[in-house]
Design a protein around this motif. Structure first.
Motif, short mmCIF file in Angstrom:
data_model
loop_
_atom_site.label_atom_id
_atom_site.label_comp_id
_atom_site.label_asym_id
_atom_site.label_seq_id
_atom_site.Cartn_x
_atom_site.Cartn_y
_atom_site.Cartn_z
N ARG A 212 7.95 -2.86 -11.82
CA ARG A 212 7.25 -2.16 -10.74
C ARG A 212 6.25 -1.18 -11.34
N ALA A 213 5.08 -1.08 -10.74
CA ALA A 213 4.04 -0.17 -11.21
C ALA A 213 3.18 0.25 -10.03
N VAL A 214 2.22 1.14 -10.30
CA VAL A 214 1.29 1.61 -9.27
C VAL A 214 -0.12 1.25 -9.70
N LEU A 215 -0.87 0.67 -8.79
CA LEU A 215 -2.27 0.31 -9.04
C LEU A 215 -3.17 1.36 -8.41
N MET A 216 -3.99 2.01 -9.24
CA MET A 216 -5.02 2.92 -8.72
C MET A 216 -6.32 2.16 -8.57
N ASN A 217 -6.91 2.28 -7.40
CA ASN A 217 -8.19 1.64 -7.09
C ASN A 217 -9.22 2.75 -6.88
N ALA A 218 -10.10 2.94 -7.86
CA ALA A 218 -11.09 4.02 -7.81
C ALA A 218 -12.48 3.39 -7.84
N PRO A 219 -13.02 2.99 -6.68
CA PRO A 219 -14.26 2.21 -6.65
C PRO A 219 -15.47 2.97 -7.18
N PRO A 220 -16.09 2.49 -8.26
CA PRO A 220 -17.25 3.20 -8.82
C PRO A 220 -18.42 3.30 -7.86
N PRO B 56 0.82 -1.21 0.00
CA PRO B 56 0.00 0.00 0.00
C PRO B 56 0.86 1.26 0.00
N LEU B 57 0.39 2.27 -0.74
CA LEU B 57 1.01 3.58 -0.76
C LEU B 57 0.10 4.59 -0.08
N ALA B 58 0.66 5.71 0.32
CA ALA B 58 -0.16 6.77 0.91
C ALA B 58 -1.18 7.24 -0.11
N GLY B 59 -2.41 7.41 0.33
CA GLY B 59 -3.47 7.86 -0.57
C GLY B 59 -3.57 9.36 -0.60
N ASP B 60 -4.56 9.86 -1.36
CA ASP B 60 -4.81 11.29 -1.41
C ASP B 60 -6.09 11.58 -0.65
N ALA B 61 -6.56 12.81 -0.73
CA ALA B 61 -7.75 13.22 0.02
C ALA B 61 -9.02 12.84 -0.75
N SER B 62 -9.14 11.55 -1.06
CA SER B 62 -10.29 11.06 -1.79
C SER B 62 -10.54 9.63 -1.34
N LEU B 63 -11.50 8.96 -1.99
CA LEU B 63 -11.77 7.56 -1.67
C LEU B 63 -10.97 6.61 -2.55
N ARG B 64 -10.08 7.15 -3.39
CA ARG B 64 -9.18 6.29 -4.15
C ARG B 64 -8.08 5.75 -3.24
N SER B 65 -7.53 4.60 -3.60
CA SER B 65 -6.37 4.08 -2.90
C SER B 65 -5.34 3.64 -3.93
N TYR B 66 -4.09 3.49 -3.47
CA TYR B 66 -2.98 3.19 -4.37
C TYR B 66 -2.11 2.10 -3.76
N ASP B 67 -1.62 1.21 -4.61
CA ASP B 67 -0.68 0.17 -4.20
C ASP B 67 0.50 0.17 -5.16
N ARG B 68 1.68 -0.11 -4.63
CA ARG B 68 2.82 -0.40 -5.49
C ARG B 68 2.84 -1.91 -5.73
N VAL B 69 2.94 -2.32 -6.99
CA VAL B 69 2.95 -3.74 -7.32
C VAL B 69 4.27 -4.06 -8.02
N GLU C 5 2.48 3.70 -14.67
CA GLU C 5 3.92 3.81 -14.52
C GLU C 5 4.25 4.29 -13.10
N ASP C 6 5.22 3.67 -12.49
CA ASP C 6 5.69 4.09 -11.17
C ASP C 6 6.75 5.17 -11.37
N LEU C 7 6.44 6.38 -11.01
CA LEU C 7 7.37 7.49 -11.18
C LEU C 7 8.40 7.58 -10.06
N GLY C 8 8.33 6.66 -9.10
CA GLY C 8 9.34 6.62 -8.05
C GLY C 8 8.93 7.38 -6.80
N ASP C 9 9.89 7.58 -5.94
CA ASP C 9 9.63 8.14 -4.61
C ASP C 9 10.21 9.54 -4.40
#
Length: 332
Positions: free
Chosen positions: A42-50, A23-36, A89-93
């Motif tokens: 390596r990439a980033v998964l955005m989870n934006a539940p409809p 898991p990665l730090a999320g933003d001020a929304s209901l989306r969540s992010y994971d590094r996979v 794409e994972d833009l890094g840290d």
């Protein structure tokens, strides 16, 4: 459990089955992010539940536009728009904010490049975007009365005075505004050259608005303090790029900064009261200070009087109350 199964199925469908997920730090929304990570990739998964009102469509639309004009959003590696998943794409840290903690002397260079990216954004025809003009901005400013002050009735008065202040600006040119353009959403990418060294995140709420808006967002950062001398140096570039003259820029910077501060006061209070995220309350005193600085501009005397009448100062008691009631308000 159902959402986790959908996430696993999406990763399997695009060839990332059995990937290590962090898991990665999320933003001020209901989306969540994971590094996979899998097989050295390596990439980033955005989870934006409809089912929570989220959608990947705005992100996809503006990401493709940013890429076409030579800027550096994350590349899209996989998508399931129906279920609300993107593999990016994972833009890094190397977030600007973390880089500045390591070496404060980087700030002038990085911020200058971020402002150059804005200029490029403004110089290209925009895709179809929702409006973020006077009416929308005034509506958003009313959140301060509704959530921070807990007085929904006063929001009407605040919105009216905010729209009057916005009407004093030159709105002859509407440009794309990314709306959350700050050091926590910008990544330094030294592997690239030119403007592609600035990686862009969290732009799905982009709209068409005032040319100075994102500059105010960048230089009046709700999450970190900027040295006033640095802001003055960067502003000298800003006014020549984004406004007709220095006075016009200074007024727009104050008016749009005040609007943004009011919106953020409301958003941070709502994140605590409604979404049970009390950590955002700790950022409120900085935003309040930015609001007061903007309200010193002569064009904002009426807005200053109105906000001082409606909004309480962020006393310890008021902030503690916002935290104590975290997650307790379904609506206001």
């Amino acid at each position: 459990m159902r959402r986790q199964a959908e996430k696993d199925r999406f990763l399997a469908q695009i060839g990332w089955a059995q990937a290590k997920v962090t898991p990665l730090a999320g933003d001020a929304s209901l989306r969540s992010y994971d590094r996979v990570e899998t097989h050295g990739k390596r990439a980033v998964l955005m989870n934006a539940p409809p089912d929570h009102g989220e959608s990947t469509d705005p992100f996809l639309r503006i990401a493709r536009h940013l890429s076409v004009i030579g800027l550096h959003p994350p590349a899209i590696l996989g998508e399931d728009r129906t279920r609300g998943f993107l593999l990016l794409e994972d833009l890094g840290d190397r977030l600007f904010a973390r880089e500045f903690e390591r070496d404060p002397d980087l700030q002038h260079l990085y911020y200058t490049e971020a402002l150059r990216a804005l200029k490029t954004l403004h110089d290209h025809p925009a895709p179809e975007l929702p409006g973020y003009g006077r009416a929308e901005m005034a509506q958003a400013a009313g959140l301060a009365a509704t959530w921070y002050a807990g007085d929904p009735d006063a929001a009407v008065r605040l919105r009216k005075v905010m729209e009057e202040a916005l009407a004093t600006l030159d709105w002859s040119r509407h440009v794309p505004v990314l709306r959350d353009y700050h050091a926590e959403n910008l990544i330094w990418y030294p592997e690239e050259t030119g403007l592609r060294r600035v990686g862009l995140l969290d732009f799905q709420d982009a709209g068409l608005g005032h040319p100075v808006y994102d500059a105010a967002s960048l230089l009046q950062d709700a999450r970190r303090d900027l040295d006033p001398d640095l802001v003055a140096r960067l502003s000298a570039d800003c006014w020549s790029w984004f406004a007709a003259d220095r006075a016009a820029f200074t007024q727009a910077f104050a008016v749009l900064g005040a609007q943004r501060a009011l919106r953020i006061l409301g958003v941070f209070a709502r994140l605590s009261l409604h979404f049970d995220k009390p950590r955002y309350v700790d950022l409120i005193p900085r935003v309040w200070g930015q609001l007061q600085g903007n309200l010193d501009h002569p064009a904002l005397r009426r807005l200053a009087d109105t906000t001082h009448a409606i909004l309480p100062e962020p006393s310890t008691a008021h902030l503690d109350d916002l935290k104590a009631r975290a997650g307790s308000c379904p609506a206001l």
